[in-house]
Design a protein around this motif. Structure first.
Motif, PDB file in Angstrom:
ATOM      1  N   UNK A 132       0.831  -1.198   0.000  1.00 52.58           N
ATOM      2  CA  UNK A 132       0.000   0.000   0.000  1.00 52.58           C
ATOM      3  C   UNK A 132       0.869   1.253   0.000  1.00 52.58           C
ATOM      4  N   UNK A 133       0.272   2.340  -0.442  1.00 53.52           N
ATOM      5  CA  UNK A 133       0.948   3.638  -0.485  1.00 53.52           C
ATOM      6  C   UNK A 133       0.247   4.582   0.486  1.00 53.52           C
ATOM      7  N   UNK A 134       1.030   5.255   1.304  1.00 56.44           N
ATOM      8  CA  UNK A 134       0.471   6.212   2.252  1.00 56.44           C
ATOM      9  C   UNK A 134       0.675   7.637   1.755  1.00 56.44           C
ATOM     10  N   UNK A 135      -0.343   8.469   1.924  1.00 50.67           N
ATOM     11  CA  UNK A 135      -0.231   9.908   1.707  1.00 50.67           C
ATOM     12  C   UNK A 135      -0.686  10.583   3.001  1.00 50.67           C
ATOM     13  N   UNK A 136      -0.526  11.894   3.124  1.00 45.74           N
ATOM     14  CA  UNK A 136      -1.015  12.564   4.330  1.00 45.74           C
ATOM     15  C   UNK A 136      -2.530  12.458   4.517  1.00 45.74           C
ATOM     16  N   UNK A 137      -3.238  11.989   3.476  1.00 45.64           N
ATOM     17  CA  UNK A 137      -4.698  12.022   3.534  1.00 45.64           C
ATOM     18  C   UNK A 137      -5.351  10.648   3.479  1.00 45.64           C
ATOM     19  N   UNK A 138      -4.684   9.651   2.872  1.00 46.45           N
ATOM     20  CA  UNK A 138      -5.320   8.347   2.722  1.00 46.45           C
ATOM     21  C   UNK A 138      -4.274   7.270   2.461  1.00 46.45           C
ATOM     22  N   UNK A 139      -4.757   6.013   2.480  1.00 50.43           N
ATOM     23  CA  UNK A 139      -3.959   4.845   2.101  1.00 50.43           C
ATOM     24  C   UNK A 139      -4.521   4.319   0.774  1.00 50.43           C
ATOM     25  N   UNK A 140      -3.646   3.985  -0.164  1.00 52.58           N
ATOM     26  CA  UNK A 140      -4.078   3.488  -1.472  1.00 52.58           C
ATOM     27  C   UNK A 140      -3.486   2.099  -1.703  1.00 52.58           C
ATOM     28  N   UNK A 141      -4.312   1.172  -2.169  1.00 55.62           N
ATOM     29  CA  UNK A 141      -3.814  -0.175  -2.438  1.00 55.62           C
ATOM     30  C   UNK A 141      -4.699  -0.854  -3.480  1.00 55.62           C
ATOM     31  N   UNK A 142      -4.235  -1.975  -3.998  1.00 59.29           N
ATOM     32  CA  UNK A 142      -4.978  -2.752  -4.980  1.00 59.29           C
ATOM     33  C   UNK A 142      -5.376  -4.090  -4.386  1.00 59.29           C
ATOM     34  N   UNK A 143      -6.623  -4.485  -4.640  1.00 59.86           N
ATOM     35  CA  UNK A 143      -7.097  -5.812  -4.250  1.00 59.86           C
ATOM     36  C   UNK A 143      -7.717  -6.448  -5.480  1.00 59.86           C
ATOM     37  N   UNK A 144      -7.026  -7.469  -6.003  1.00 58.05           N
ATOM     38  CA  UNK A 144      -7.406  -8.071  -7.280  1.00 58.05           C
ATOM     39  C   UNK A 144      -7.477  -6.961  -8.341  1.00 58.05           C
ATOM     40  N   UNK A 145      -8.630  -6.745  -8.969  1.00 59.12           N
ATOM     41  CA  UNK A 145      -8.732  -5.740 -10.029  1.00 59.12           C
ATOM     42  C   UNK A 145      -9.213  -4.374  -9.521  1.00 59.12           C
ATOM     43  N   UNK A 146      -9.312  -4.233  -8.236  1.00 62.26           N
ATOM     44  CA  UNK A 146      -9.913  -3.027  -7.651  1.00 62.26           C
ATOM     45  C   UNK A 146      -8.863  -2.146  -6.984  1.00 62.26           C
ATOM     46  N   UNK A 147      -8.844  -0.876  -7.376  1.00 65.99           N
ATOM     47  CA  UNK A 147      -8.001   0.103  -6.680  1.00 65.99           C
ATOM     48  C   UNK A 147      -8.825   0.733  -5.577  1.00 65.99           C
ATOM     49  N   UNK A 148      -8.289   0.745  -4.371  1.00 70.48           N
ATOM     50  CA  UNK A 148      -9.032   1.223  -3.204  1.00 70.48           C
ATOM     51  C   UNK A 148      -8.273   2.359  -2.537  1.00 70.48           C
ATOM     52  N   UNK A 149      -8.987   3.415  -2.237  1.00 68.98           N
ATOM     53  CA  UNK A 149      -8.445   4.549  -1.499  1.00 68.98           C
ATOM     54  C   UNK A 149      -9.176   4.595  -0.160  1.00 68.98           C
ATOM     55  N   UNK A 150      -8.435   4.469   0.938  1.00 70.22           N
ATOM     56  CA  UNK A 150      -9.029   4.389   2.266  1.00 70.22           C
ATOM     57  C   UNK A 150      -8.649   5.611   3.096  1.00 70.22           C
TER      58      UNK A 150
END
Length: 333
Positions: free
Chosen positions: A289-307
């Protein structure tokens, strides 16, 4: 008075008295896409004293064609629009107060900010949020201004409790909501026309000069067409917002998953999915996963998710609400 507003002071319909009133007012802007980013810039430059900005999304490259407040750096960073707008606006006018909410506009949030507002501007792209704004505005006796645009067309209208019908009353005559920018496209001039009408009306309301007759404005920049309709006598006698005061949208239980209008993206909200919970789960599952000051971004199978840290997730390339819930259950149990 600040010389920066000298040209506005020279305008007879504003002058020193009007400028003073602008500096005392608070405006809530819901949605900071094409409409809200431009209206926030216009109002900041005009010297409105306080802006409260609400947006749930972040800047992407496809936004830059029409969302003129943002740039390529914002898109590359996937910066939340509310944060990007704040950073730009404080450089435009450092003397005004700007409050930011990187959040989905639900009943609790709109009611909380409406209590401090003199005016609400619609910068959204969906019917449900406009209905929510409408109920909050009429419950708290605050004027609000609708605006919309798609393809080359635009529309706007002000709704003032006690003086005009409400948005719910006008829904049968409003332009079709089946088209969106993501499905039918849009050109920049249509945005500017919608916002020019919206902000001009805002200046009238904020300087206490907005009077009957009240109109719905509709136009098309490509065809050079423009019409306005008097809405003064269009109140529905049994309207649950402006007549019986039931405010159904404020009392509606909101689903934890909802589809973004015209896009293959689902928003999922669960307050238990805080940043520490998400990070711990992803580490245990060996998901990068990638962290930014505002959210965490990651991929699960074919889905990109921003948390986001408050339990709100944006799921890209997902069309079905049940699919979104399945992904959450698979990841977090």
């Amino acid at each position: 008075m600040d010389n920066r507003y000298s040209r506005q002071l020279l305008y007879s319909n504003i002058g020193e008295g009007g400028q003073r009133l602008l500096g005392e007012k608070t405006v809530v802007i819901v949605g900071l896409g094409a409409l809200g980013s431009l209206s926030s810039e216009m109002l900041a430059r005009a010297g409105v004293g306080r802006l409260i900005l609400i947006d749930r999304d972040y800047v992407e490259a496809t936004n830059l064609q029409r969302q003129t407040l943002y740039n390529e750096e914002d898109a590359a960073e996937k910066k939340p629009k509310a944060a990007a707008a704040h950073d730009k606006l404080v450089k435009i006018n450092s003397s005004i107060d700007i409050e930011v909410h990187i959040a989905h506009c639900d009943a609790g949030l709109i009611e909380a900010v409406a209590k401090d507002a003199d005016l609400i501007l619609d910068g959204t792209d969906n019917f449900d949020t406009r209905m929510l704004i409408n109920d909050a505005a009429f419950k708290h006796n605050i004027p609000w201004i609708y605006a919309a645009c798609v393809e080359g067309s635009y529309s706007s209208a002000a709704f003032v409790p006690g003086d005009t019908p409400c948005f719910r009353c006008l829904t049968p005559v409003l332009p079709s909501t089946t088209l969106t920018c993501d499905t039918a496209g849009i050109i920049g001039p249509a945005v500017h026309m919608a916002v020019s009408n919206q902000v001009t009306t805002a200046l009238k309301i904020l300087t206490e000069q907005f009077n009957a007759p009240y109109h719905l404005h509709i136009g098309n920049v490509w065809d050079m067409d423009y019409m306005k309709f008097n809405i003064g006598n269009m109140t529905e006698t049994d309207c649950p917002t402006c007549q019986t005061h039931e405010y159904p949208e404020l009392n509606r239980t909101e689903a934890n998953a909802m589809k973004f209008c015209g896009r293959d993206m689902i928003q999922f909200i669960d307050g238990r999915l805080t940043e520490p919970v998400v990070k711990s789960t992803l580490k245990q599952a060996d998901i990068a996963f990638k962290e930014t000051p505002y959210f965490i971004e990651f991929n699960y199978e074919e889905t990109r998710i921003v948390s986001f840290s408050n339990g709100r997730m944006l799921m890209h390339n997902v069309e079905n609400l049940n699919k979104a819930r399945t992904i959450v259950n698979q990841l977090f149990g």
